[in-house]
Enzyme design. Sequence first.
Site, PDB file in Angstrom:
ATOM      1  N   SER A  86       0.826  -1.209   0.000  1.00 58.00           N
ATOM      2  CA  SER A  86       0.000   0.000   0.000  1.00 58.00           C
ATOM      3  C   SER A  86       0.862   1.263   0.000  1.00 58.00           C
ATOM      4  O   SER A  86       1.907   1.318   0.639  1.00 58.00           O
ATOM      5  CB  SER A  86      -0.903  -0.007   1.228  1.00 58.00           C
ATOM      6  N   LYS A  87       0.351   2.237  -0.724  1.00 56.16           N
ATOM      7  CA  LYS A  87       1.012   3.543  -0.813  1.00 56.16           C
ATOM      8  C   LYS A  87       1.272   4.170   0.542  1.00 56.16           C
ATOM      9  O   LYS A  87       2.171   4.975   0.694  1.00 56.16           O
ATOM     10  CB  LYS A  87       0.071   4.506  -1.544  1.00 56.16           C
ATOM     11  N   ARG A  88       0.390   3.834   1.479  1.00 59.03           N
ATOM     12  CA  ARG A  88       0.475   4.497   2.780  1.00 59.03           C
ATOM     13  C   ARG A  88       1.494   3.847   3.713  1.00 59.03           C
ATOM     14  O   ARG A  88       1.831   4.394   4.744  1.00 59.03           O
ATOM     15  CB  ARG A  88      -0.901   4.515   3.447  1.00 59.03           C
TER      16      ARG A  88
END
Length: 499
Positions: free
Chosen positions: A257-259
């Site tokens: 995930s990007k986060r």
Amino acid sequence: MSVRCRIAPSPSGFLHIGTAKMALFNWLFARSQGGVFILRLEDTDAERTDEAYVEAMCEGFRWLGIDWDEGPAFGGVPEKGAYGPYRQSLRREAHRREAFRLLEEGKAYPCFCTKEELDAERERAAAEKRPYRYNGRCREIPPDEARRRMDSGEPFSIRLKTPGEGETVVRDLVQGDVRFDNREFDDFIILRPNGDPIFHLAVVADDAHMKITHVIRGDDHLTNTPRHIMLFEALGYPVPQFAHLPMVLDETGKKYSKRMHGANVLDWRDAGYLPEAIINYVVMLGWTPEEEGREFFTREELVRLFTIHRLNKSPARFDRARLDWLNGQHIRRLSPEDLRDRVLPILRAAGLDPDSRSPEWLTEMAAICQEKIPTLNHIVGYVDFFFRDITGYDEKAARKFFAQPDSPAWLEAALRAVSAAEPWTVDALKERFQAEAEAIGAKIGSVVNAARLALTGKPVGPGLYELTKLLGRETAQERLRQAAAYARQLAAAADKGDG
Ligand code: GLU
């Protein structure tokens, strides 16, 4: 034909580890084949694209050492390459020309259906739980009528005439032959009424224009590929070779995930990892070397040994322990001077003052930590005592090494060793320490551990003789005296407690 590959990221904030992986394999393949590696920015999503994003993303590439032979201008660097512009947003006219050419050649047709009509059809399909496909009704409009309506200014999009039967086979270098039933594909839009190209047209037109021979990209694009093949063929361009690679998964097996920390390649730089290690690690996530079981590769070795047919089809999970191990290995491989230069900014940022020391001293400092630190950032905890006074001792270690009945004797032995070592070398220190420990009948380990705690405040760090030598005789004597006094205090307090 010489190899030409590209990475075509949408600059939307930072270089994602997954994009880095795709870039790396394209880059490695190009470099291993003496080919060309191209950076193309797919920046048509104007709202999400910002020059700062381009800069941030390219900083990631630069840090990794992924250099490109052709690419766009940005941040004061001029465009390079003969097939530009390398920004999709600047190629809109070229995309439009290709769409209109297909129209002229009868391989595409104008579609006058309004958004409302199409939305209604899509909703109906959804309600009936069947996949939506455009029914092709504008394909039936006679050419004269279509021409007249276009000329009258009626808005229209352009749709590709797709085969509607038979199959399209993606001959993928990683996935093998992947067959698609052409009935799955409707006549899809390639140009919107406002003249914007659809992603598929832009990618294909640009790949054709840039003479891309190999498209190595994420397997999330595999289902787009039949459409791309249809477009290459309609436009009369050679179809490149495709290789679709699995995405990078996180430690739990989900898409990274990007986060999450580490999704941004530069998170690893900030955490003290070497770009060499990240490259090595990411390559091993997707490629199996001929030499079975081998994990450590330098960048040069990867360029030399990389083979496209050993790319893996199945996704690999992120494995932090393996990355840490590789990072350590790459740190050990640096020259001490190189390691010194890489840790200097980290020491400065930690508020230490390495610039007060000579380059030679700093090189030695780096060298004595080289075998021990798992990341560059660990250097701070390994050397801060050189730059700061000792203001306290690790508590647990102090109980173990300073609070024993023999502790004062160990520290005094260490003090005598430091005072007597001649010349001031690691070997002489080692010899003196051993002799002094023997003279009082103590284990060398006890004297060494007590001395390390006295000199550094900590139970772990660089080798004792090495750090003592670098610390200097006077400082070492002073700290040992201070620790011996403290140990005697502890002993006195313990005596009182007993009595
Ligand atoms: N902009 C696309 C992406 O970032 C690139 C697609 C491609 O490589 O063809 O996924």
